[in-house]
Design an enzyme around this catalytic site. Sequence first.
Site, mmCIF file in Angstrom:
data_model
loop_
_atom_site.group_PDB
_atom_site.id
_atom_site.type_symbol
_atom_site.label_atom_id
_atom_site.label_comp_id
_atom_site.label_asym_id
_atom_site.label_seq_id
_atom_site.Cartn_x
_atom_site.Cartn_y
_atom_site.Cartn_z
ATOM 1 N N ASN A 113 0.468 -1.338 0.180
ATOM 2 C CA ASN A 113 -0.039 -0.190 -0.066
ATOM 3 C C ASN A 113 0.438 1.690 0.099
ATOM 4 O OD1 ASN A 113 -2.744 -1.421 0.204
ATOM 5 N ND2 ASN A 113 -2.454 -1.609 2.468
ATOM 6 N N HIS A 160 -9.545 -0.224 -1.692
ATOM 7 C CA HIS A 160 -10.221 -0.161 0.185
ATOM 8 C C HIS A 160 -11.810 0.961 0.005
ATOM 9 C CE1 HIS A 160 -6.372 -0.666 1.913
ATOM 10 N NE2 HIS A 160 -6.462 -2.216 1.395
ATOM 11 N N CYS A 219 -5.768 -7.538 -3.229
ATOM 12 C CA CYS A 219 -5.606 -7.473 -2.058
ATOM 13 C C CYS A 219 -7.272 -8.070 -1.684
ATOM 14 C CB CYS A 219 -6.626 -4.997 -1.705
ATOM 15 S SG CYS A 219 -6.734 -5.117 -0.463
ATOM 16 N N HIS A 220 -6.857 -8.229 -0.298
ATOM 17 C CA HIS A 220 -8.151 -9.650 -0.154
ATOM 18 C C HIS A 220 -8.963 -8.966 0.466
ATOM 19 C CE1 HIS A 220 -5.043 -8.850 3.787
ATOM 20 N NE2 HIS A 220 -5.645 -8.080 3.973
#
Length: 439
Positions: A147, A198, A168-169
Amino acid sequence: MPEIAFVGAGSIVFAKNLMTDILSFEELQDATITLMDVDERRLDRTASVGEALVREHDLPAEIRATTDRREALDGADYVLNMVNIGGAEPFENEVRIPQEHGVEQAVGDTLGPGGVFRALRTMPMLLEMTREMEELCPDAVLLNYTNPMAILCWAVDEATDIEVVGLCHSVQHTTATIGRYLDVPAEEIEHQVAGINHMAWYLELTHDGEDLYPALRAAADDPDIRDQDPVRFDVMEHFGAFITESSHHLSEYLPYFRTDQGIIDDYTPDEAFGHYTIEWMPTGRYFEHWQSYQPDLDAAFDPTEEDLSLERSSEYGSHIIHSRETDTVRRMNLNVRNDTGAIANLPDEACVEVPCLVDGTGIHPTTVGDLPSQLAALNRTNINVQEQAVRAGLDGDEDALRRAIKLDPLTAAALDLDAIDEMVDDLLEANDEYLPDLN
């Protein structure tokens, strides 16, 4: 036999999990995994765990370790980036200095003062590495876990010819969370998710063909559930869709939740739920958590005491490698440049998170079309910051840096323009050794 390089392999737990994922696929068990980090002690620990995995399962894989990045990149098919440039000091500065000025960040690694300054201290290394990739492994795919995801992938896309995808998870974890709230097996939930990293939206959410949104709205009325995720439920009620980021993290991308300590206190639960939800709402709480799991490198370490099972996680990295190596078609949400028009009402140059099809021919973003206008509007408030941060990093432009932070929704809600400049001055002074030269 794929050649896979891990850069930033001193992230011991994460690197171990990714090695486990890769080696869990029979077709990848002859891989050569080259671990690279500048911290030899961390690197040695990660390598010892990798070697223990290979021995435990009698695999043909080879684990190598080096502090020489060029050696790790030479001939690689896949490069997994998981670096953390600077460690604890700049991270703490990027949270505490804005806090002193009145900007209350939850994590500070994606947007806002923390995210922008993290991007600036990471971008020089990442651009240097991708230029080395152009020389040493030009056809390799860069799988970026570091990030701020969108800013870094955008910069690499703009400045180099390397294929980069951000991993990303948050989609996997949020789907599991929804399953827990609704008592539905997560693996049976079907979804269409798109937006930016996000801040991606569940545009469709079904189970056995039934729309799950009515049940999710009903769950929001249950205090035992709502208290675990109040920010996400508030956003869903006001803007119409559930989002992929946890409540504490989401709260710092928007202007509504962190401008007053009383608001933060109201959203912070009195009890610990034991899930990745709202307990990290207070400013600095996540940083304290991050510090708590950093390894004691002076303590004895026995890799055989680690979990050496080949249980695969939900991380996408190994799935991408396996799909490309075996031509197995998979669908997963990835962060890619929007130049295919995947999301029609977001900028073409932005980094978007959309469903992609992955197979032996590569990574193929699907077409989402227009997001609902209110969701695209929220995404654009973050993209505006990302765009200026990319310009600051690529051009060494301090004015663009200041504009990025002035455009940040949380910062703009907390401070006036002159106060933002004063905060930036303090951040520049505190983190000077980690930053590129700015004009």
